[in-house]
Each structure stands twice: as C-alpha cells, then as structure tokens.
Design a protein around this motif. Sequence first.
Motif, PDB file in Angstrom:
ATOM      1  N   HIS A 169      52.841 -43.940  -9.491  1.00  0.00           N
ATOM      2  CA  HIS A 169      51.795 -44.537 -10.310  1.00  0.00           C
ATOM      3  C   HIS A 169      50.996 -43.411 -10.969  1.00  0.00           C
ATOM      4  O   HIS A 169      50.483 -42.528 -10.274  1.00  0.00           O
ATOM      5  CB  HIS A 169      50.856 -45.410  -9.472  1.00  0.00           C
ATOM      6  CG  HIS A 169      51.417 -46.761  -9.161  1.00  0.00           C
ATOM      7  ND1 HIS A 169      52.404 -46.956  -8.219  1.00  0.00           N
ATOM      8  CD2 HIS A 169      51.129 -47.997  -9.681  1.00  0.00           C
ATOM      9  CE1 HIS A 169      52.708 -48.255  -8.152  1.00  0.00           C
ATOM     10  NE2 HIS A 169      51.945 -48.889  -9.041  1.00  0.00           N
ATOM     11  N   ILE A 170      50.910 -43.441 -12.282  1.00  0.00           N
ATOM     12  CA  ILE A 170      50.065 -42.510 -13.017  1.00  0.00           C
ATOM     13  C   ILE A 170      48.699 -43.176 -13.184  1.00  0.00           C
ATOM     14  O   ILE A 170      48.600 -44.266 -13.757  1.00  0.00           O
ATOM     15  CB  ILE A 170      50.655 -42.169 -14.399  1.00  0.00           C
ATOM     16  CG1 ILE A 170      52.046 -41.559 -14.245  1.00  0.00           C
ATOM     17  CG2 ILE A 170      49.723 -41.244 -15.157  1.00  0.00           C
ATOM     18  CD1 ILE A 170      52.080 -40.250 -13.496  1.00  0.00           C
ATOM     19  N   VAL A 171      47.658 -42.528 -12.667  1.00  0.00           N
ATOM     20  CA  VAL A 171      46.286 -43.040 -12.780  1.00  0.00           C
ATOM     21  C   VAL A 171      45.547 -42.116 -13.729  1.00  0.00           C
ATOM     22  O   VAL A 171      45.442 -40.916 -13.488  1.00  0.00           O
ATOM     23  CB  VAL A 171      45.596 -43.090 -11.413  1.00  0.00           C
ATOM     24  CG1 VAL A 171      44.178 -43.645 -11.554  1.00  0.00           C
ATOM     25  CG2 VAL A 171      46.408 -43.930 -10.434  1.00  0.00           C
TER      26      VAL A 171
ATOM     27  N   ARG B 209      45.685 -47.093 -21.793  1.00  0.00           N
ATOM     28  CA  ARG B 209      47.083 -47.351 -21.467  1.00  0.00           C
ATOM     29  C   ARG B 209      47.952 -47.238 -22.715  1.00  0.00           C
ATOM     30  O   ARG B 209      47.693 -47.892 -23.719  1.00  0.00           O
ATOM     31  CB  ARG B 209      47.239 -48.748 -20.868  1.00  0.00           C
ATOM     32  CG  ARG B 209      48.690 -49.090 -20.492  1.00  0.00           C
ATOM     33  CD  ARG B 209      48.803 -50.508 -19.966  1.00  0.00           C
ATOM     34  NE  ARG B 209      50.177 -50.815 -19.652  1.00  0.00           N
ATOM     35  CZ  ARG B 209      50.763 -50.556 -18.475  1.00  0.00           C
ATOM     36  NH1 ARG B 209      50.052 -49.989 -17.518  1.00  0.00           N
ATOM     37  NH2 ARG B 209      52.021 -50.862 -18.258  1.00  0.00           N
ATOM     38  N   PRO B 210      48.987 -46.389 -22.682  1.00  0.00           N
ATOM     39  CA  PRO B 210      49.875 -46.290 -23.844  1.00  0.00           C
ATOM     40  C   PRO B 210      50.802 -47.497 -23.922  1.00  0.00           C
ATOM     41  O   PRO B 210      50.938 -48.260 -22.954  1.00  0.00           O
ATOM     42  CB  PRO B 210      50.658 -45.001 -23.570  1.00  0.00           C
ATOM     43  CG  PRO B 210      50.662 -44.875 -22.073  1.00  0.00           C
ATOM     44  CD  PRO B 210      49.354 -45.451 -21.609  1.00  0.00           C
ATOM     45  N   GLN B 211      51.420 -47.667 -25.062  1.00  0.00           N
ATOM     46  CA  GLN B 211      52.332 -48.792 -25.262  1.00  0.00           C
ATOM     47  C   GLN B 211      53.686 -48.469 -24.637  1.00  0.00           C
ATOM     48  O   GLN B 211      54.575 -47.910 -25.257  1.00  0.00           O
ATOM     49  CB  GLN B 211      52.486 -49.077 -26.756  1.00  0.00           C
ATOM     50  CG  GLN B 211      51.219 -49.540 -27.429  1.00  0.00           C
ATOM     51  CD  GLN B 211      50.722 -50.870 -26.855  1.00  0.00           C
ATOM     52  OE1 GLN B 211      51.509 -51.788 -26.590  1.00  0.00           O
ATOM     53  NE2 GLN B 211      49.422 -50.970 -26.652  1.00  0.00           N
TER      54      GLN B 211
ATOM     55  N   GLY C 137      54.430 -46.997 -12.570  1.00  0.00           N
ATOM     56  CA  GLY C 137      53.235 -47.775 -12.850  1.00  0.00           C
ATOM     57  C   GLY C 137      52.204 -46.916 -13.556  1.00  0.00           C
ATOM     58  O   GLY C 137      52.159 -45.695 -13.366  1.00  0.00           O
ATOM     59  N   PHE C 138      51.386 -47.540 -14.400  1.00  0.00           N
ATOM     60  CA  PHE C 138      50.297 -46.837 -15.080  1.00  0.00           C
ATOM     61  C   PHE C 138      49.012 -47.617 -14.869  1.00  0.00           C
ATOM     62  O   PHE C 138      48.987 -48.847 -15.050  1.00  0.00           O
ATOM     63  CB  PHE C 138      50.570 -46.707 -16.585  1.00  0.00           C
ATOM     64  CG  PHE C 138      49.487 -45.946 -17.317  1.00  0.00           C
ATOM     65  CD1 PHE C 138      49.573 -44.577 -17.469  1.00  0.00           C
ATOM     66  CD2 PHE C 138      48.366 -46.603 -17.819  1.00  0.00           C
ATOM     67  CE1 PHE C 138      48.569 -43.870 -18.127  1.00  0.00           C
ATOM     68  CE2 PHE C 138      47.355 -45.906 -18.477  1.00  0.00           C
ATOM     69  CZ  PHE C 138      47.463 -44.532 -18.621  1.00  0.00           C
ATOM     70  N   VAL C 139      47.955 -46.906 -14.464  1.00  0.00           N
ATOM     71  CA  VAL C 139      46.660 -47.544 -14.218  1.00  0.00           C
ATOM     72  C   VAL C 139      45.603 -46.790 -15.020  1.00  0.00           C
ATOM     73  O   VAL C 139      45.450 -45.572 -14.871  1.00  0.00           O
ATOM     74  CB  VAL C 139      46.279 -47.528 -12.730  1.00  0.00           C
ATOM     75  CG1 VAL C 139      44.975 -48.289 -12.504  1.00  0.00           C
ATOM     76  CG2 VAL C 139      47.390 -48.120 -11.878  1.00  0.00           C
TER      77      VAL C 139
ATOM     78  N   GLY D  69      37.969 -50.171 -14.176  1.00  0.00           N
ATOM     79  CA  GLY D  69      39.330 -50.369 -13.690  1.00  0.00           C
ATOM     80  C   GLY D  69      39.451 -50.560 -12.197  1.00  0.00           C
ATOM     81  O   GLY D  69      40.526 -50.356 -11.640  1.00  0.00           O
ATOM     82  N   GLU D  70      38.367 -50.963 -11.529  1.00  0.00           N
ATOM     83  CA  GLU D  70      38.411 -51.124 -10.071  1.00  0.00           C
ATOM     84  C   GLU D  70      39.449 -52.158  -9.656  1.00  0.00           C
ATOM     85  O   GLU D  70      40.215 -51.940  -8.704  1.00  0.00           O
ATOM     86  CB  GLU D  70      37.031 -51.520  -9.551  1.00  0.00           C
ATOM     87  CG  GLU D  70      36.988 -51.722  -8.042  1.00  0.00           C
ATOM     88  CD  GLU D  70      35.622 -52.145  -7.538  1.00  0.00           C
ATOM     89  OE1 GLU D  70      35.473 -52.335  -6.323  1.00  0.00           O
ATOM     90  OE2 GLU D  70      34.696 -52.287  -8.376  1.00  0.00           O
ATOM     91  N   THR D  71      39.497 -53.281 -10.362  1.00  0.00           N
ATOM     92  CA  THR D  71      40.448 -54.338 -10.009  1.00  0.00           C
ATOM     93  C   THR D  71      41.885 -53.861 -10.165  1.00  0.00           C
ATOM     94  O   THR D  71      42.741 -54.096  -9.295  1.00  0.00           O
ATOM     95  CB  THR D  71      40.208 -55.582 -10.882  1.00  0.00           C
ATOM     96  OG1 THR D  71      38.880 -56.057 -10.666  1.00  0.00           O
ATOM     97  CG2 THR D  71      41.204 -56.677 -10.542  1.00  0.00           C
ATOM     98  N   ASP D  72      42.167 -53.174 -11.272  1.00  0.00           N
ATOM     99  CA  ASP D  72      43.524 -52.670 -11.489  1.00  0.00           C
ATOM    100  C   ASP D  72      43.922 -51.658 -10.423  1.00  0.00           C
ATOM    101  O   ASP D  72      45.083 -51.615  -9.995  1.00  0.00           O
ATOM    102  CB  ASP D  72      43.627 -52.033 -12.877  1.00  0.00           C
ATOM    103  CG  ASP D  72      43.550 -53.061 -14.002  1.00  0.00           C
ATOM    104  OD1 ASP D  72      43.766 -54.258 -13.715  1.00  0.00           O
ATOM    105  OD2 ASP D  72      43.271 -52.673 -15.147  1.00  0.00           O
TER     106      ASP D  72
END
Length: 455
Positions: free
Chosen positions: A397-399, A404-406, A416-418, A425-428
């Motif tokens: 996962h990249i945080v 967020r890129p397309q 994954g990207f966050v 972004g706490e929920t994500d």
Amino acid sequence: MRVEGRPLTPALPYGLAIEAYGDDLQIVEPADRSFAGRLVLPFLAGRELRMFDLDVPSSGNFTALDLEKLWEAGRDLASWRSRLALTSPEDAYAEPEAIGRTRILADWHALELCAFEAKRLLNSWPMRIGRELRWVPVGIGGGFEDLGYTEREVTRVGYLSQHEGNTAVTRSARWFGRGERITLSAVSSLALEVAGLVQTTLGDGDRRALSRITGPINHVGLLAAAPPHQADPDPSSWPPAFTRFAAACMRVLTELLARQRGDQAVPLLDTDELFEAWLAVTVRDRVSERLELAASVSEGAIASWETDAMTIDLLVKPAIGRATEIGQDNFRALVASTLLPDVVVTATRGDFTEVAVLDAKAWAKMLPEDVLSESAKYLYGIRRVGSDRVPAITSVHIVSCAARPQIPSADDAKIGFVHATPTAGETDMKIAIDDVLAALASAVEHREQEASLLT
C-alpha cells in the motif's frame, strides 16, 4: 530574505543549501528530502552573532496542523521505541512509571553530532603554515613541502638534473615559519551560543551529566576566538572541519531556538521522515483498536498482537538484505543490496509467515507510473530464500499526501493507494489497514491448506 549583516552559510544543516535568487536568497532542498517549519539562521552584524527566523513552507500537501501532528507522531514513535529498549526478557521494565517532568533538550542527536564534530575539529585543528619559502635539497627534512609549487617552478629556478637520460628534482619548495591555529570569530560565536543555550536549558544535574558532550563544544568556542582586529574570511574559504562544525551548531540552534518562539512555532521538520513515523503510529493505533496486545513483543518488532492463534507484528524500516529472518521465514532483496520498507505488518501462525508493506510518500504529486514503480520495488524485489515465487508478499500500500492518481483497480496486482495526511483520510487509512489484516490472515490460511494437501 534579507538580513542586516552577513549570513553564515558555508553549509546549512540537513543538506539544505542557500543560493542567490536575483537580489534575494532562497533555500534549496536536497533532491530526496522535503522540509517545512522554521529554520533559525545565524548571521554576523559586525562581530556580533545574531539569529533570524526563516519560515520554510511545505513542498508537500501538509497544513500547519499536519506539521504539528507529524511532529507529535515522531515523538510518539521515539518514546515507544525507548519503552521497548527498557524491556528486559522478563518484562521487568515494560511498565515504566513517570516520576515527574524536567526541561531537557528536545534533540539529543543534534547535540551529540555537534560534540562529535567538535572533537574532530580539536583533534585535527586546521593550521596556517609559515609563509617563508625556501628551496631545500631533496632528502633533507624540514618545512612544509609544496609539491604543486615545486612542479610549477622547479624548471624556472634550475633545480632539475640530468643523469644518463633521466631527469631528477634536486630541491623542493618548502614553507617555513611558525604554524598558527586558524581562528574564526563566527565559529567561536556559534560554539559559545550552543554552550550557553545548553546552560540555560538544563538543570544542574543534567548539565553535569552532559559535560562530556558540551565540554568539547565549549572548548572549540574558546580556541576559535580571533583577535579583535582580525576579520573572518568569507565562509566559502573555511576549512572543511570548520564548515562541518558550523553546520552542526546551526542544527542545534535551529531545533532548540525554534521551540523557544512559543507554542505555535514548529521547528524545521523533515516531512519525509516524520510522515513515515506518522504512518507507523497510525498503523499501530488502528491494529490496537481491533486486537489485543501480545504479552511480549517479537524480536525486531515495535508492537505485537494476538488473534486466532496468529501473531501480528509491526516492524518499522526493517532492513531486508541477502537473508533476513522475518517471523518463520527468511526473505532476501533482489533489486538492491538492502531494501528498507517504511512499515511492515506480518502475520505468523505455526511455521508460516505472511508479509505486507505500507510505504509512505510525502510527495506533492504522484503519477500512475510512480505508484506502480514504488510498489513493484517490494512486490517483485523481495523473495523468500529458496523460492522464486512472485510475489512473495501479500500486498503493498502506497500512503501519500499527494492526490490519488488515475490508476486502474489494482486488487489483483496486490497494490493499494491511500491519500491521507494526519488531518485527512482517516477513514481510508482504517479501511486499508483492515484490508491488510484480512489479506494476511487469508494468505496464512491458504498456505496452511496447501501444506495439508502436500502431506
């Protein structure tokens, strides 16, 4: 960024540089780091050392509140590591008791680095050699030999001899005279400023404990003092030992003086490093909300939990080399001699260990190819020793604080990207961490099923 007087900028701390920009000056960051907050720079007004504050805006997407929370996360992670360092095998010190508060230096490392450079300077103090030039026969000692001058002038002065077709130098240029220690008022002022700040920051007991650190710094301050009539040369011509020491002093002053500007002042922060610390603390806190902490912490981890007969471990920047033991498996780096993922979460049950990576990127912008290349570094650059099965880890996962890129759905690719910061972004982030735990448990069960079919 104008100041009255001359900035002392032979080298700035943290790898920063200062360059002319038209009629002004600008701070240039190293290519691989990002800074924000307040930088305290010294400058000379005549022979007096003064300080001015320079606010460095974030080159990422961090607000002022984000920077404060990043700083808190860095302190939190440091204290968590310190607590573990005090844990004995019998957990005798696992629950330290707070007995009070004391004013201490906020960054011991900066002061230790300054003392280290002070000792290096004291052990090999730059000297100004005598300026009387003599040509002395080769083989006879004395003076300071100037090879460059000898090569340039030996033909002109006639100290070459010919013998059987061979050319030899009969005399070499030497400098004689009384050698003198080089002194710089600016370096002396910086050293004494640091020593004085330590005196006013610490109590009597702490000052005595730190005397071995502050002693060399104070000694440099006394030895480097120049006579009142002697002006310092431009910082660009300072010997490297003075430049290194000055930069170390500036780091201490930056980190301590910024904190004296009031509660709202944020010292200069390495946002890359602290974003990594924030990610580690966030993962630790979220897993702790869901699982019970284990009775003991696994070797190499900063926290461990138990669930469904599995041990979940949290590792911060583990060095994965040729053969690195993680849980019940050995892993190796394929694309580099050593890989340093920011945060690693592992699940171990019996003889099986599964690994997930979360990597923090404090970048202002990330392109789709950035996400893929940073993920591939771990998905395809880490192998289990004795196996070339790809990928060897469950997910990456990249945080990032970048938008967020397309990128297409990458579930099958285990990517994954966050988009998250300390205030967004706490929920994500919670969803991503929950997904990591679920994927680890599923991977362990899958390997157990494969092993049972083989037996």
